[in-house]
Design a protein around this motif. Sequence first.
Motif, PDB file in Angstrom:
ATOM      1  N   ARG A  70       0.842  -1.214   0.000  1.00  0.00           N
ATOM      2  CA  ARG A  70       0.000   0.000   0.000  1.00  0.00           C
ATOM      3  C   ARG A  70       0.869   1.254   0.000  1.00  0.00           C
ATOM      4  N   SER A  71       0.505   2.200  -0.860  1.00  0.00           N
ATOM      5  CA  SER A  71       1.198   3.497  -0.940  1.00  0.00           C
ATOM      6  C   SER A  71       2.661   3.369  -1.339  1.00  0.00           C
ATOM      7  N   GLU A 108      -9.234  -3.672   8.546  1.00  0.00           N
ATOM      8  CA  GLU A 108      -9.850  -2.630   7.720  1.00  0.00           C
ATOM      9  C   GLU A 108     -11.224  -3.073   7.207  1.00  0.00           C
ATOM     10  N   TYR A 409       0.372  -4.287  14.068  1.00  0.00           N
ATOM     11  CA  TYR A 409       0.951  -3.211  13.255  1.00  0.00           C
ATOM     12  C   TYR A 409       2.484  -3.277  13.260  1.00  0.00           C
TER      13      TYR A 409
ATOM     14  N   ARG B 302     -13.089  11.983   0.174  1.00  0.00           N
ATOM     15  CA  ARG B 302     -13.725  11.572  -1.080  1.00  0.00           C
ATOM     16  C   ARG B 302     -13.257  12.453  -2.235  1.00  0.00           C
ATOM     17  N   TYR B 305      -9.573  11.743  -3.256  1.00  0.00           N
ATOM     18  CA  TYR B 305      -9.419  10.504  -4.005  1.00  0.00           C
ATOM     19  C   TYR B 305      -9.944  10.668  -5.436  1.00  0.00           C
ATOM     20  N   PRO B 362      -6.608   1.059  10.549  1.00  0.00           N
ATOM     21  CA  PRO B 362      -5.985   0.085   9.633  1.00  0.00           C
ATOM     22  C   PRO B 362      -5.669   0.647   8.248  1.00  0.00           C
ATOM     23  N   SER B 363      -6.466   1.589   7.755  1.00  0.00           N
ATOM     24  CA  SER B 363      -6.203   2.114   6.407  1.00  0.00           C
ATOM     25  C   SER B 363      -4.981   3.035   6.373  1.00  0.00           C
ATOM     26  N   MET B 364      -4.451   3.403   7.545  1.00  0.00           N
ATOM     27  CA  MET B 364      -3.219   4.205   7.607  1.00  0.00           C
ATOM     28  C   MET B 364      -1.990   3.320   7.818  1.00  0.00           C
ATOM     29  N   GLN B 365      -2.180   1.999   7.810  1.00  0.00           N
ATOM     30  CA  GLN B 365      -1.108   1.042   8.082  1.00  0.00           C
ATOM     31  C   GLN B 365      -0.878   0.119   6.880  1.00  0.00           C
ATOM     32  N   SER B 372       0.635   9.492   0.649  1.00  0.00           N
ATOM     33  CA  SER B 372      -0.172   8.586  -0.176  1.00  0.00           C
ATOM     34  C   SER B 372      -1.282   7.946   0.655  1.00  0.00           C
ATOM     35  N   ASN B 373      -0.956   7.535   1.873  1.00  0.00           N
ATOM     36  CA  ASN B 373      -1.998   6.965   2.737  1.00  0.00           C
ATOM     37  C   ASN B 373      -3.157   7.938   2.903  1.00  0.00           C
ATOM     38  N   VAL B 375      -4.175  10.432   0.963  1.00  0.00           N
ATOM     39  CA  VAL B 375      -4.925  10.714  -0.262  1.00  0.00           C
ATOM     40  C   VAL B 375      -5.636   9.466  -0.793  1.00  0.00           C
ATOM     41  N   TYR B 376      -4.952   8.309  -0.728  1.00  0.00           N
ATOM     42  CA  TYR B 376      -5.502   7.129  -1.388  1.00  0.00           C
ATOM     43  C   TYR B 376      -6.246   6.163  -0.469  1.00  0.00           C
ATOM     44  N   SER B 377      -5.951   6.184   0.824  1.00  0.00           N
ATOM     45  CA  SER B 377      -6.714   5.290   1.701  1.00  0.00           C
ATOM     46  C   SER B 377      -7.245   5.983   2.950  1.00  0.00           C
ATOM     47  N   GLY B 378      -7.138   7.300   2.990  1.00  0.00           N
ATOM     48  CA  GLY B 378      -7.699   8.044   4.122  1.00  0.00           C
ATOM     49  C   GLY B 378      -9.208   8.099   4.068  1.00  0.00           C
ATOM     50  N   SER B 379      -9.821   8.236   5.227  1.00  0.00           N
ATOM     51  CA  SER B 379     -11.275   8.421   5.290  1.00  0.00           C
ATOM     52  C   SER B 379     -11.625   9.092   6.614  1.00  0.00           C
TER      53      SER B 379
END
Lengths: 423, 423
Positions: A70-71, A108, A409, B302, B305, B362-365, B372-373, B375-379
């Motif tokens: 990822r990333s 996730e 993690y 959103r 992305y 989890p989406s930051m890991q 990139s985290n 922009v592409y997997s942040g929420s």
Amino acid sequence: MKILLKNAKILTMKNPEIFDGHIVINDERISYIGKVLPTGIFDQVIDCENNLIMPGFKNAHTHSAMTFLRSKADDSSLHDWLFNEIFPREANLREGCVKELTKVALLEYLSSGITAVLDQYFFPQEFAETCKEFGFRSVSLGMYDKDSRPVEEVLRLVKEYNVPSSIATFVIGMHSEYTGTDEMFEATDKLLKETRLPFYTHLSETKSETEECIKRRKMTPMEYFDSLHFFDNGGAIFHGVYLSSHDIEIIKKHDVTVVTNPSSNMKLASGIADIKTLLNSGVNVALGTDGPASNNALDMFREMYLVTGLQKLRNMDPVSIPAFEVLKMATVNGSKAMGLVDADVLEVGKFADLIMIDMSRPSMQPINNIISNLVYSGSKDCVKMTMIGGKILYRDGQFFVGEDIKEIYKKVQSLTEELNVIK
Amino acid sequence: MKILLKNAKILTMKNPEIFDGHIVINDERISYIGKVLPTGIFDQVIDCENNLIMPGFKNAHTHSAMTFLRSKADDSSLHDWLFNEIFPREANLREGCVKELTKVALLEYLSSGITAVLDQYFFPQEFAETCKEFGFRSVSLGMYDKDSRPVEEVLRLVKEYNVPSSIATFVIGMHSEYTGTDEMFEATDKLLKETRLPFYTHLSETKSETEECIKRRKMTPMEYFDSLHFFDNGGAIFHGVYLSSHDIEIIKKHDVTVVTNPSSNMKLASGIADIKTLLNSGVNVALGTDGPASNNALDMFREMYLVTGLQKLRNMDPVSIPAFEVLKMATVNGSKAMGLVDADVLEVGKFADLIMIDMSRPSMQPINNIISNLVYSGSKDCVKMTMIGGKILYRDGQFFVGEDIKEIYKKVQSLTEELNVIK
């Protein structure tokens, strides 16, 4: 273990109706669902406070263990990405890695209300083991591999995991037509004949892949697999961005699901699948996130928004793909794709694979139309609880998977740093 | 009030660098930022536990009070949507409504890490008042209205709100060229000359709007506004999906910002703006959510992305718009668009308008690349804290805006039901 979920808004996904009611879960299955508050003794009573209970999302295409990528290589061209970034790093994967890398993805999924995934990757048994440990429902592709997984080994996996009430099962798959060799096609043919399981593969994801197959075989990838009778037991294709009308006829003939991955197809600039035509043709369309290297989130809210949004753009028509159709793709259509007949709608006797949506999040307010709210303004922060097989694995931002999250993690970070050194 | 944020990862947005450090906030501004832990007495010490501190997102185009129309008329054609669904319901708005309806939007902004918005709607003073009450930073469009807001009233608003350190200020705007009358253009001309404030308007959102202007005026909408000298003090255009190369020259000449709204343009099937060309031309591009009736979420993750994803599709090139460029659009470029020179980067003397990103989601890991985290997997679920002008307004899912959230929802639900009855 008997759990009462009381005072909920309930969306069973048998139809678009939402009603106020209560649900009883007895061990892993739903034993009551209705408008009358049941009496009796319960091990746990959860007041849902008018929050929504609905079936969990089904992520019908992913590569969970790709979290380490990822990333790592965003904003690069597809060829560079695959050959210079992804493949050399995947070559570093050794025994024991997939088991750990999978964990971040499962967390996730839980945070996004996903209760089952269809996964395809190296070391599928390690993936299945992690799912069993966490209590996460999954279907994995049993794939022949010349070096590591002979036909007998795939058959052994099927025999070991496909037992009654198993939470982690296997079906048969291949990566794709374009990476297939004669030997692989023969082995897969044996596997399909022996197991009578459905078949799953990447198919017509990109224009060039499709055109090159036509050049080589005088057939589309779908026509080629049909000529091999690989879809005779059903199954699904992943992506299907470039399908001909004859391909769609074949898909219908074998009741094959098309799993669309709108984020991945957008981010890798593959294109926009013609979902409107597929739905109009009566094809079962399910949704997938694809893996964390190509999306990069494992978030069904993102996929739901994109699958309808991109159709509106593709057809320059804001009417394309109404919200309830989208919600079906993300839930019951995914169950069908994965053969999860006991984990689809909310009904007595079905697995308690369900989620609670927090109606007090600002994006769920006010309430004009709950289904539209879910599809057009829903996001991960609205997932208040995720339950699989009657077990609460996620609630109020906390994970209950029997392991220390910080330790997970730490291990995954260390593996990530190790695996990303290209030798 | 002196607050210490210690043990943070810090992204100032002056450059893509992220460092481990600490921040001190003295009342509403940053008084220290650096790698050495400061000593002294603090009213509050927050251990950031290695979470990321960065500037809050700037939502440069929205219509906050349209919350009552969220999920009311999705999946309908643009003409139907505007004329049969939106306009008749907006005609029901009376004094006191916008003040309440705005509140749900402000909560959603906070939950998405948005610390300032540029808002355009009816009853702008009510909107500004709610922002003041909550402590939310905003810029509103002061627009002439024949029936309710003469030139003198707009001038009064500007005088009252545009005072030093004001959290809710005004600029000058018009809805659009296509809804403008000669009288409105004249009044706006007076306002711009009198106030010397920048100018803001919807522009070239749809193809037909642009073509019809060319037919009527032998000029594009941008050329028309330029001929009136409306952009002589700068400002921004909203949407800009259909811009000519001459339009882009005008935009550059007056240093006008293009505020792009990818979700709204996708959902309403308006098209995909050519952001790549704008960036290559050196134009300041900012991001907006548009209103909750057309998006429907108020979620900068959103938009981030989508703005890069849709460019990758538009150009069939996965390299389009790298992650840090996207993050600039969502933060510092938005500040520039709104004239918020004191609320852009993290620096001593600037307003403490900042957010904490929860790196343990989890989406930051794992951490390969934090930008990139993001922009592409942040929420939204990654937003752990939102601070505006040194005040914590959101933390760990809870809102601190001086009002009972349930009461807000109750009032907005009741207004929603009342306003949605078409008379």
